[in-house]
Write a protein that holds these residues in place. Sequence first.
Motif, PDB file in Angstrom:
ATOM      1  N   LYS A  46      15.442 -78.046  30.128  1.00 54.47           N
ATOM      2  CA  LYS A  46      16.522 -77.141  30.543  1.00 54.47           C
ATOM      3  C   LYS A  46      17.751 -77.926  30.986  1.00 54.47           C
ATOM      4  N   ASP A  67      29.528 -70.762  36.337  1.00 53.07           N
ATOM      5  CA  ASP A  67      28.284 -70.530  35.588  1.00 53.07           C
ATOM      6  C   ASP A  67      27.304 -71.682  35.787  1.00 53.07           C
ATOM      7  N   ILE A  70      25.556 -71.210  39.125  1.00 53.52           N
ATOM      8  CA  ILE A  70      24.526 -70.162  39.029  1.00 53.52           C
ATOM      9  C   ILE A  70      23.303 -70.684  38.288  1.00 53.52           C
ATOM     10  N   THR A  71      23.525 -71.323  37.152  1.00 49.82           N
ATOM     11  CA  THR A  71      22.415 -71.818  36.331  1.00 49.82           C
ATOM     12  C   THR A  71      21.590 -72.853  37.081  1.00 49.82           C
ATOM     13  N   SER A  73      21.451 -73.315  40.298  1.00 40.34           N
ATOM     14  CA  SER A  73      20.793 -72.634  41.428  1.00 40.34           C
ATOM     15  C   SER A  73      19.520 -71.930  40.966  1.00 40.34           C
ATOM     16  N   GLN A  74      19.584 -71.289  39.796  1.00 36.00           N
ATOM     17  CA  GLN A  74      18.395 -70.629  39.251  1.00 36.00           C
ATOM     18  C   GLN A  74      17.305 -71.648  38.933  1.00 36.00           C
ATOM     19  N   PHE A  75      17.698 -72.798  38.372  1.00 28.68           N
ATOM     20  CA  PHE A  75      16.716 -73.855  38.090  1.00 28.68           C
ATOM     21  C   PHE A  75      15.992 -74.248  39.380  1.00 28.68           C
ATOM     22  N   THR A  77      15.822 -72.560  42.309  1.00 26.21           N
ATOM     23  CA  THR A  77      15.117 -71.433  42.915  1.00 26.21           C
ATOM     24  C   THR A  77      13.798 -71.169  42.198  1.00 26.21           C
ATOM     25  N   ASN A  78      13.830 -71.238  40.888  1.00 28.21           N
ATOM     26  CA  ASN A  78      12.631 -70.950  40.076  1.00 28.21           C
ATOM     27  C   ASN A  78      11.711 -72.151  39.960  1.00 28.21           C
ATOM     28  N   ASP A  80      12.222 -74.667  38.062  1.00 27.46           N
ATOM     29  CA  ASP A  80      12.196 -75.075  36.654  1.00 27.46           C
ATOM     30  C   ASP A  80      12.449 -76.571  36.461  1.00 27.46           C
ATOM     31  N   CYS A  81      13.165 -77.184  37.383  1.00 30.45           N
ATOM     32  CA  CYS A  81      13.581 -78.566  37.157  1.00 30.45           C
ATOM     33  C   CYS A  81      13.286 -79.466  38.352  1.00 30.45           C
TER      34      CYS A  81
END
Length: 82
Positions: A46, A67, A70-71, A73-75, A77-78, A80-81
């Motif tokens: 990602k 953007d 946001i992206t 932050s989502q990584f 929070t989830n 993912d990274c």
Amino acid sequence: EVFHLCDLPYRLHSDDEIFKSVCGTPATTTTSSVPRLDFAEQCPSKITDLVMQCCSVASASRPVFPDLVITISQFLTNGDCV
């Protein structure tokens, strides 16, 4: 640098070469443009995909800073990274 195992990306190239390559103009006629970034095997896909979007030749295809915030932050929070 983190995803290059603390090695500077493009460390063998001058700032001028990198700038001209990013702008689509080879630094000299005797050398090719600076190669795309290589990522360490441990780099999450990602992050690789996001960096490649940021390096898009077409500026309209690059994500804008809000953007990116946001992206990323989502990584985080989830998970993912991380």
